[in-house]
Motif scaffolding. Structure first.
Motif, mmCIF file in Angstrom:
data_model
loop_
_atom_site.group_PDB
_atom_site.id
_atom_site.type_symbol
_atom_site.label_atom_id
_atom_site.label_comp_id
_atom_site.label_asym_id
_atom_site.label_seq_id
_atom_site.Cartn_x
_atom_site.Cartn_y
_atom_site.Cartn_z
ATOM 1 N N PRO A 166 5.756 119.852 70.965
ATOM 2 C CA PRO A 166 5.551 119.531 72.377
ATOM 3 C C PRO A 166 4.640 118.341 72.631
ATOM 4 O O PRO A 166 4.712 117.726 73.696
ATOM 5 C CB PRO A 166 4.948 120.816 72.946
ATOM 6 N N ALA A 167 3.769 118.022 71.684
ATOM 7 C CA ALA A 167 2.777 116.976 71.938
ATOM 8 C C ALA A 167 2.663 116.036 70.744
ATOM 9 O O ALA A 167 2.634 116.476 69.589
ATOM 10 C CB ALA A 167 1.419 117.598 72.253
ATOM 11 N N ALA A 168 2.582 114.745 71.041
ATOM 12 C CA ALA A 168 2.335 113.734 70.014
ATOM 13 C C ALA A 168 0.934 113.953 69.433
ATOM 14 O O ALA A 168 0.063 114.489 70.108
ATOM 15 C CB ALA A 168 2.454 112.349 70.629
ATOM 16 N N PRO A 169 0.694 113.553 68.171
ATOM 17 C CA PRO A 169 1.587 112.771 67.322
ATOM 18 C C PRO A 169 2.549 113.603 66.469
ATOM 19 O O PRO A 169 3.402 113.044 65.793
ATOM 20 C CB PRO A 169 0.608 112.017 66.421
ATOM 21 N N TYR A 170 2.405 114.921 66.467
ATOM 22 C CA TYR A 170 3.259 115.770 65.636
ATOM 23 C C TYR A 170 4.716 115.624 66.073
ATOM 24 O O TYR A 170 5.028 115.690 67.264
ATOM 25 C CB TYR A 170 2.824 117.231 65.745
ATOM 26 N N THR A 171 5.604 115.459 65.102
ATOM 27 C CA THR A 171 7.018 115.262 65.412
ATOM 28 C C THR A 171 7.877 115.915 64.331
ATOM 29 O O THR A 171 7.686 115.654 63.147
ATOM 30 C CB THR A 171 7.366 113.756 65.488
ATOM 31 N N GLY A 172 8.820 116.768 64.749
ATOM 32 C CA GLY A 172 9.767 117.362 63.809
ATOM 33 C C GLY A 172 11.007 116.498 63.683
ATOM 34 O O GLY A 172 11.388 115.785 64.625
ATOM 35 N N TRP A 173 11.666 116.562 62.522
ATOM 36 C CA TRP A 173 12.856 115.714 62.356
ATOM 37 C C TRP A 173 13.978 116.128 63.300
ATOM 38 O O TRP A 173 14.838 115.307 63.651
ATOM 39 C CB TRP A 173 13.320 115.669 60.907
ATOM 40 N N GLY A 174 13.951 117.374 63.788
ATOM 41 C CA GLY A 174 14.948 117.808 64.757
ATOM 42 C C GLY A 174 14.845 117.085 66.087
ATOM 43 O O GLY A 174 15.815 117.039 66.857
ATOM 44 N N GLN A 175 13.675 116.493 66.392
ATOM 45 C CA GLN A 175 13.483 115.723 67.621
ATOM 46 C C GLN A 175 14.018 114.311 67.501
ATOM 47 O O GLN A 175 14.228 113.637 68.529
ATOM 48 C CB GLN A 175 11.999 115.654 67.975
#
Length: 361
Positions: free
Chosen positions: A163-172
Motif C-alpha cells: 500500500p505504501a512506497a517504497p515497498y513494492t511487490g512484483w505483482g504491482q
C-alpha cells in the motif's frame, strides 16, 4: 472531456443499472471539474492537478478501463496507476494538441490491497491515479468486463500490492505488461507462508471462490516458510494445486526470488531459500512441479542470475536502500527492483507458453 460507464451485452440486472445510476449521480459532468483559466477540464469523477485522481463507485469485480491522455495546449508526461499502487502505464509523453488512448482490465476488490487489510482497506470502488511531471487525462471509460482471463497471484510480501512506497511487490508491476481481456488479481499478503496462506479464509479460500475454469493461479511461497518441514511444504503446495485444478483452472508454481545476501560474489544458502531446518525450498517446489506435472517458473534461478550478475554493490538498487528509500532491506524490492523481477516472471510465462501470453504487451 468525458467519462462513460457502459454495461456489455443485452442483459442488464437491476443491481448493475443501479450501479451505473449511482455512478452518474456521484460524478456529475466533466464541465463541473474545469479548473482555473486555461486549465483543461477533467473527466467526470476526476479531481486534482498533479496527481489527478479519478474515483468510480463500482462494485468489486473486473472492469475494462480506457483512458485518453493528452491536452489541447500543452505537452504531457503521465503515468497511470490503479487501486493500491498497481502500475498500469509507465511514464508516457504526449505532444501538445495530441492524445493517445490505452486500455486495461482492472480487478477491483475490497480491501483493495492486501486481502487481510494490512496497510489499510483503501477506498471502496475503483480509483485511478494519473501522475508524472505533467499529468493529463482527457477521457476515462469504465465498463464491467464480460469474459476476462484472470491470473490470480498467491504469495507473500514480495508479490503483494504494497500500500505504501517504497515497498513494492512484483505483482504491482507485472500489470503494465497485461493488455485488455486479461486481468491480474493479486491475493498476495505480507508475512504469509504456504501453510498460513492455505488456511486463512481471507486468502486461499477467498481466491479459490473467485477462480473460474481456464483461469491461472500463480503460487509463490518460501520467504516465510523458515521452519517448514519438507513434507509439510510439499503437502501445502500439492493441496493448492489439487484445489485449483478442481475448479478447472491452471496452477503455476513460482519459486521464490532470492534475497540479497552475499558471501563474496555469490549468494548464500539463506538467500537461495535453504530454510532454518535445512530444507531447500526451491528444490522441493521443483520436485512438486515434476510430480504433479505443473508448469513452473524458476524465479529463484532467474533472480539469482540477475542479482549475482550485478554483484554485491549494484544489486542493491533492486532492493530497499537507506540512501534512496530511507530503509535497508535485502528481501523486499524497490519499485525498480519489483519491475525487474516482474520482467523475469513475464519471461517465464512466455517460456511456458501459458494462456496469458497472447495478452502480454
Amino acid at each position: 472531456m468525458h467519462t462513460t460507464l457502459h454495461l456489455p451485452g443485452r442483459r442488464r440486472t437491476c443491481a448493475a443499472v443501479a450501479t451505473v445510476l449511482a455512478l452518474a449521480a456521484l460524478t456529475g459532468t466533466g464541465a463541473a471539474h474545469a479548473g482555473a483559466a486555461g486549465r483543461q477540464a477533467l473527466p467526470a469523477g476526476c479531481s486534482g492537478t498533479s496527481p489527478i485522481i479519478c474515483h468510480y463507485s463500482v462494485a468489486p469485480g473486473n472492469y475494462d478501463v480506457s483512458v485518453s491522455l493528452g491536452g489541447a495546449t500543452a505537452a504531457g508526461q503521465t503515468d497511470v496507476w490503479a487501486e493500491a499502487r498497481r502500475l498500469l502505464l509507465p511514464t508516457t509523453k504526449t505532444a501538445a494538441g495530441t492524445s493517445a488512448t490505452y486500455g486495461f482490465t482492472v480487478n477491483v476488490r475490497q480491501p483493495e490491497g492486501q486481502p487481510t487489510g494490512q496497510g489499510g482497506t483503501g477506498t471502496a470502488g475503483l480509483d485511478l491515479r494519473f501522475s508524472g511531471t505533467s499529468p493529463q487525462v482527457a477521457a476515462v471509460s469504465v465498463n464491467p468486463a464480460a469474459h476476462s482471463l484472470a491470473a490470480y497471484l498467491a504469495g507473500d510480501s514480495t508479490v503483494c500490492d504494497q500500500p505504501a512506497a517504497p515497498y513494492t511487490g512484483w505483482g504491482q508491476m507485472i500489470t503494465t505488461a497485461v493488455g485488455p481481456g486479461a486481468v491480474i488479481a493479486n491475493y498476495g499478503d505480507s508475512g504469509e507462508s504456504s501453510g498460513s496462506f492455505l488456511s486463512n479464509a481471507a486468502l486461499f479460500p477467498a481466491l479459490l471462490a473467485k477462480v473460474a475454469a481456464n483461469d491461472l493461479v500463480f503460487i509463490q511461497f518460501g520467504h516465510n516458510d523458515k521452519q517448514t518441514a519438507a513434507a509439510a511444504y510439499r503437502n501445502n503446495l500439492t493441496t493448492m494445486i489439487t484445489r485449483v485444478r478442481a475448479k478447472g483452472a491452471l496452477p503455476v508454481l513460482v519459486t521464490p526470488p532470492v534475497r540479497r545476501l552475499f558471501s563474496g560474489n555469490l549468494l548464500t544458502p539463506t538467500a537461495l531459500h535453504v530454510n532454518g531446518v535445512g530444507v531447500n525450498l526451491p528444490a522441493e517446489m521443483r520436485a512438486v512441479a515434476t510430480a504433479e506435472n505443473t508448469p513452473l517458473i524458476d524465479l529463484t534461478a532467474k533472480s539469482k542470475a540477475l542479482v549475482e550478475s550485478l554483484g554485491p554493490s549494484a544489486s542493491a538498487q533492486l532492493y530497499l536502500r537507506s540512501s534512496a528509500d530511507g530503509v535497508t532491506d535485502n528481501t523486499h524490492f524497490s519499485q525498480y527492483g519489483a519491475g525487474r523481477i516482474a520482467r523475469l516472471v513475464l519471461q517465464g510465462i512466455r517460456e511456458q507458453h501459458l494462456s496469458l501470453t497472447p495478452y502480454l504487451r
